[in-house]
Design an enzyme around this catalytic site. Structure first.
Site, PDB file in Angstrom:
ATOM      1  N   TYR A 142       0.811  -1.216   0.000  1.00  0.00           N
ATOM      2  CA  TYR A 142       0.000   0.000   0.000  1.00  0.00           C
ATOM      3  C   TYR A 142       0.846   1.267   0.000  1.00  0.00           C
ATOM      4  CZ  TYR A 142      -4.113  -2.879   1.092  1.00  0.00           C
ATOM      5  OH  TYR A 142      -5.123  -3.808   1.060  1.00  0.00           O
ATOM      6  N   LYS A 189       3.784 -15.509   3.216  1.00  0.00           N
ATOM      7  CA  LYS A 189       3.803 -16.315   1.986  1.00  0.00           C
ATOM      8  C   LYS A 189       5.273 -16.562   1.645  1.00  0.00           C
ATOM      9  CE  LYS A 189       1.563 -18.409  -1.357  1.00  0.00           C
ATOM     10  NZ  LYS A 189       0.862 -19.680  -1.082  1.00  0.00           N
ATOM     11  N   ASP A 221      -2.639 -18.327   2.525  1.00  0.00           N
ATOM     12  CA  ASP A 221      -3.749 -19.040   1.899  1.00  0.00           C
ATOM     13  C   ASP A 221      -4.286 -20.131   2.819  1.00  0.00           C
ATOM     14  OD1 ASP A 221      -1.236 -20.120   1.496  1.00  0.00           O
ATOM     15  OD2 ASP A 221      -1.647 -20.893  -0.494  1.00  0.00           O
ATOM     16  N   ASP A 245      -5.289  -6.880   5.773  1.00  0.00           N
ATOM     17  CA  ASP A 245      -6.506  -6.227   5.291  1.00  0.00           C
ATOM     18  C   ASP A 245      -7.544  -7.274   4.890  1.00  0.00           C
ATOM     19  OD1 ASP A 245      -8.325  -4.388   4.369  1.00  0.00           O
ATOM     20  OD2 ASP A 245      -7.096  -3.631   2.739  1.00  0.00           O
ATOM     21  N   ASP A 249     -11.049  -8.760   7.352  1.00  0.00           N
ATOM     22  CA  ASP A 249     -12.413  -8.663   6.840  1.00  0.00           C
ATOM     23  C   ASP A 249     -13.069 -10.041   6.783  1.00  0.00           C
ATOM     24  OD1 ASP A 249     -12.237  -5.963   6.640  1.00  0.00           O
ATOM     25  OD2 ASP A 249     -12.418  -5.838   4.473  1.00  0.00           O
TER      26      ASP A 249
END
Length: 351
Positions: A142, A189, A221, A245, A249
């Site tokens: 970001y 990851k 994942d 992020d 959620d």
């Protein structure tokens, strides 16, 4: 205690849910003999409309001078639907995090006894869920270099982390784990991404400083899958900006509604508290939005100032409202749905 709180209502339903948190906070202050001074300030689309900037210098000065910030939501569809817009509400949020040094987003996920069967997941999978995800907030993709090339046909976003950025977030994770069940999961990851390998080796090197904490390392994942299978197997999780992020959620719906989960964003000095939901522009001005996430964010604020009894009083009255069906339409399921303002009034009266 006297608290000076910056009040950033923002866009969409932000002002409506913030109003209810203020009502409840004022009721708590009256009951426990505290004083709260609220200082409103502009941010997001409302600030763009007023001064052309989503996080004005005046707002930053108010936030810097405050003991904490209570924040609503930002975002407006006229910007979402205009890819060419040069100034966006979300830029204000990123700028605020960066300028205030809010590098750690603290997002709890827990269940409510009266709502456990309203979750999209089965009761037996979510009972006992009580986890906290610490998301790094001022680094990663970001904030990395981005742009276009090949006449605009190729786009790139760069994910960059420094060891120091990882260390300061991981330190908060280890410290939090020590106050809970002493379990910490680092989500990355590392089988693909070099930035994730930096995360993993940095956290591994810190393990010796916290010998009582049991540390696990999982790929993002796999965690995304396990969050809907066995969320109660996690306690404290740490991860980078983009992964956090998405995962937070996903985790938020375990409780039954995104309108229920609070959060805090903290740095070395500054503290900001906000609901995890967005600005929900479709509901703006209709007095139907769920204010409980914002009210519970205020509870996190009180707790961080060591006002534990006050924070618990807020949580207790929220649980009472849920048990008695004093809820907005997202939770009413055919029963009477209360207005946003009515829920806030009821909570304040019953504190």
């Amino acid at each position: 205690m006297k608290l000076n709180i910056a009040l950033l209502a923002g866009d969409g339903i932000g002002p409506e849910v913030i109003d209810q948190a203020v009502k409840v906070s004022n009721a708590i202050a009256k009951k426990f003999n505290h004083e709260i001074n609220w200082t409103p300030a502009l941010t997001g689309a409302a600030a763009i409309d007023a001064v052309g900037e989503p996080y004005p210098d005046e707002t930053h000065a108010i936030c810097e001078a405050a003991d904490a910030v209570l924040f609503g939501a930002i975002g407006h569809p006229r910007f979402d639907n205009d890819p060419s817009a040069k100034v966006r509400p979300e830029q204000g949020l990123l700028k605020m995090r960066q300028k205030l040094g809010l590098f750690a987003n603290v997002r709890p996920t827990f269940t409510f006894p009266s709502l456990i069967d309203k979750s999209p997941l089965k009761r037996e999978r979510i009972e006992g869920t009580d986890l906290i995800i610490l998301r790094e907030l001022t680094g990663g993709i970001y904030f990395g270099e981005r742009g276009r090339k090949d006449n605009g046909d190729t786009a790139f976003d760069t994910c960059t982390y420094t060891r120091a950025e990882v260390q300061r977030l991981a330190k908060k994770g280890f410290e939090l784990a020590m106050t809970r069940s002493k379990k910490l999961c680092c989500v990355d990851k590392a089988n693909v991404l070099e930035s994730s390998r930096l995360w993993r080796e940095t956290v591994q090197a810190m393990e010796k400083e916290y010998p009582e904490v049991e540390v696990s390392y999982e790929f993002v994942d796999a965690v995304a899958m396990r969050l809907v299978q066995w969320p109660n197997s996690y306690d404290v999780m740490i991860t980078e900006n983009l992964f956090g992020d998405i995962l937070t959620d996903e985790a938020s719906v375990i409780s039954g509604s995104m309108g229920l989960m609070p959060s805090a964003s903290v740095g070395e000095k500054a503290k900001l508290y906000e609901p995890i939901h967005g600005s929900y522009p479709q509901a703006a001005g209709k007095d139907i939005a769920n204010p409980l996430a914002t009210v519970l964010s205020a509870a996190m604020l009180f707790e961080d100032f060591k006002l534990v009894e006050e924070a618990q009083a807020i949580r207790d009255v929220v649980n009472k409202s849920l048990a008695e069906g004093i809820v907005t339409e997202d939770l009413s399921e055919g029963a009477k749905a209360y207005k946003t303002s009515e829920v806030g009034d009821w909570l304040a009266k019953n504190v």
